[in-house]
Design a protein around this motif. Structure first.
Motif: not given
Length: 571
Positions: A1-9, A17-29
């Protein structure tokens, strides 16, 4: 999935979360929440299928959560609401807690629940809990929520506050209500009344931010960090001792250690930042307050504060270090080097390095450098001092040295870990093996250590992309030799068993012989001092007054938000 992480920092949880999602081959921004308009533009540019908000201090605009499924990570169980969830939990001595993933709606923390994962809270500071128990539960909850979103059949439901497992878990007077911001009214310590256990809870609920406001010698400071003390006593609220930059404050029934202070910001003054407590007090600290040292071996068997602890189990030595925020100042590097050399002088075969459960190391101490009379000079002293520690580890040939990472590591801290013969990581660990975001070339022998682990091409990619690396990915790349699932206690149980096995094995003799042969071979190909000299020549240029490092360091230390989301995070 294309997953966008929105965060204050792009903080530790967001990176996890970024590393876990990328490890599962999601497209992460990643899009930092730096204002409604930039956020709208970032969402439109990325085109996410779903948005996940691991850490937010501001609301997401209605037009975004109306058009997209936005999953908010709340560090509390179902029914808990408010901006200070973890602060209240520590303050009130909660032991059973949880993390909830809920959908963004108009009202804060009141949306339909997509997932909830329970966790226990150890008796430690908020930042430690956040990077450990809370982060572990948050990742599990996010992955459950995303699986449910992907299946397309799950219908999240608003929490029913009448159910005993929702509001009742938090007590009837709290459940389902929006608890207030945990401001200084609740954090204030009454030194004449509060017992040590109460003082520690208040300090630990604020250890990273915002601290506990108090007055010392006529000046207002925020106290950061709280550790018990088993022997020292005195008049409640007074400083009875110092140790390695920390101060010991007496309570009505004991005493507590506070490692860091932050001066209260003056009206219209610049942001202040945490410093070692004795540095922050400066000349205001009376000369009559004694420095009460403790050896690493003594600290290991006492209930007191120490940055260094050392113990032995058979032929295995354990040098444990715990530095606030994971940063190593010049003084701390020198103390670690002394402790390391003392450990190496012991009749042991295996030496294990690491922290008990939190950050392994994040490299040089930017806060101490920022506060120095000449930051460039202090930067130089600090980088050469940490290089000395790395060199000592690299040139140890009569012992098998293991870096045991129960927590995260970054920049020079990663290279410090790589100097050991083996790197063992807890599965939740996140590594940031790069320097460029601080405008530095980097040292700590990284130009030798990183390529020998992952190869020159991969080393160049890691330092150029400047993205976090999860433990599983680190093992696949060659940055880690062993990944252990479970919590910190499980990690150390496994580490002790494996270290004991190695110490008693025939394999150890062969490995030590090979190690003694390998070091001269590498030295003849290119001596260690050549790597160091080249790195430090580049660093000397980076420390020059006109270089970006100084502005980047200042903004980092004073927590100045970036003007826009850094391009390397956009995905």
């Amino acid at each position: 999935m294309r997953i966008l992480l929105v965060a204050s920092a792009f903080n530790s949880l967001t990176q996890r979360v970024h590393t876990e999602l990328r490890a599962r081959d999601h497209h992460v921004g990643v899009e930092l929440a730096l204002g409604d308009e930039p956020l709208r533009a970032g969402v439109a540019a990325f085109g996410p299928e779903v948005i996940v908000a691991p850490m937010l201090t501001t609301a997401i605009p209605k037009d975004i959560w109306s058009a997209h499924t936005v999953l908010i990570v709340h560090p509390g169980p179902v029914g808990d609401r408010g901006p200070s969830s973890l602060d209240w939990a520590i303050h009130e001595g909660e032991r059973e807690w949880g993390v909830t993933v809920l959908q963004a709606v108009e009202e804060f923390d009141a949306g339909p629940v997509w997932a909830s994962v329970p966790c226990t809270l150890a008796a430690c500071g908020k930042s430690d809990l956040y990077r450990n128990e809370i982060a572990d539960a948050a990742v599990r909850a996010v992955l459950i929520a995303l699986d449910r979103f992907a299946c397309g059949r799950f219908e999240p439901e608003p929490p029913d506050y009448l159910r005993p497992d929702v509001g009742g878990r938090l007590r009837p007077e709290v459940g389902g209500r929006l608890r207030p911001y945990h401001d200084q009214r609740y954090r204030r310590i009454d030194w004449a009344v509060d017992e040590t256990a109460v003082v520690l809870r208040k300090l630990r609920a604020a250890d990273s931010q915002p601290g506990v406001l108090d007055e010392l010698y006529g000046r207002e400071f925020y106290l950061h960090g709280g550790h018990d003390e088993d022997r020292l006593r005195g008049s409640p609220g007074t400083i009875v001792a110092t140790r390695d930059g920390a101060i010991c404050l007496a309570t009505v029934d004991g005493a507590v250690w506070v490692p860091q202070l932050r001066p209260r910001r003056a009206a219209c003054g610049p942001p202040t930042f945490k410093r070692p407590a004795t540095d922050a007090l400066g000349s205001a600290l009376p000369a009559s307050v004694p420095e009460v040292p403790v050896t690493p071996a003594e600290a290991a068997i006492r209930n007191t504060w120490s940055e260094l602890r050392y113990r032995e189990e058979g032929a295995v030595g354990y040098l444990e270090f715990s530095f606030p925020g994971g940063a190593l100042s010049t003084r701390q590097c020198r103390a670690l080097l002394v402790a390391y050399r003392q450990a190496c002088a012991r009749p042991i075969d295996v030496l294990v390095l690491g922290s008990a459960r939190d950050i392994f190391c994040n490299g040089i101490h930017l806060n101490v450098i920022e506060a120095a009379e000449d930051p460039a000079v202090e930067s130089w002293l600090n980088i050469t001092a940490i290089n000395d520690v790395v060199e000592a580890i690299l040139t140890t040939t009569d012992k098998l040295v293991i870096s045991a990472l129960a927590g995260n590591a970054a920049a020079g801290g990663v290279m410090l870990a790589l100097a050991a013969d083996e790197v063992w990581c807890r599965e939740s660990v996140v590594l940031n093996p790069h320097y460029r975001l601080m405008g530095l070339h980097g040292s700590e022998y990284w130009t030798y250590l990183l390529p020998r682990r992952v190869g020159a091409t991969e080393a160049a990619r890691l330092t150029r992309e400047a993205l976090p690396v999860g433990a599983a990915a680190a093992a696949a790349l060659g940055l880690a030799d062993r990944v252990v699932p479970g919590d910190a206690e499980t990690f150390w149980d496994s580490t002790r068993r494996e270290a004991a096995r190695l110490a008693g094995s025939a394999e150890l003799v062969h490995r030590l012989v090979a190690k003694k042969q390998h070091r001269p071979t590498d030295e003849s190909a290119e001596p260690l001092h050549a790597y160091r000299d080249e790195e430090l020549a580049r660093m000397r240029r980076d420390f020059a007054p006109d270089r970006p490092y100084h502005a980047l360091r200042r903004d980092f230390v004073r927590k100045v938000p970036p003007a826009a989301t850094p391009p390397h995070l956009l995905g």
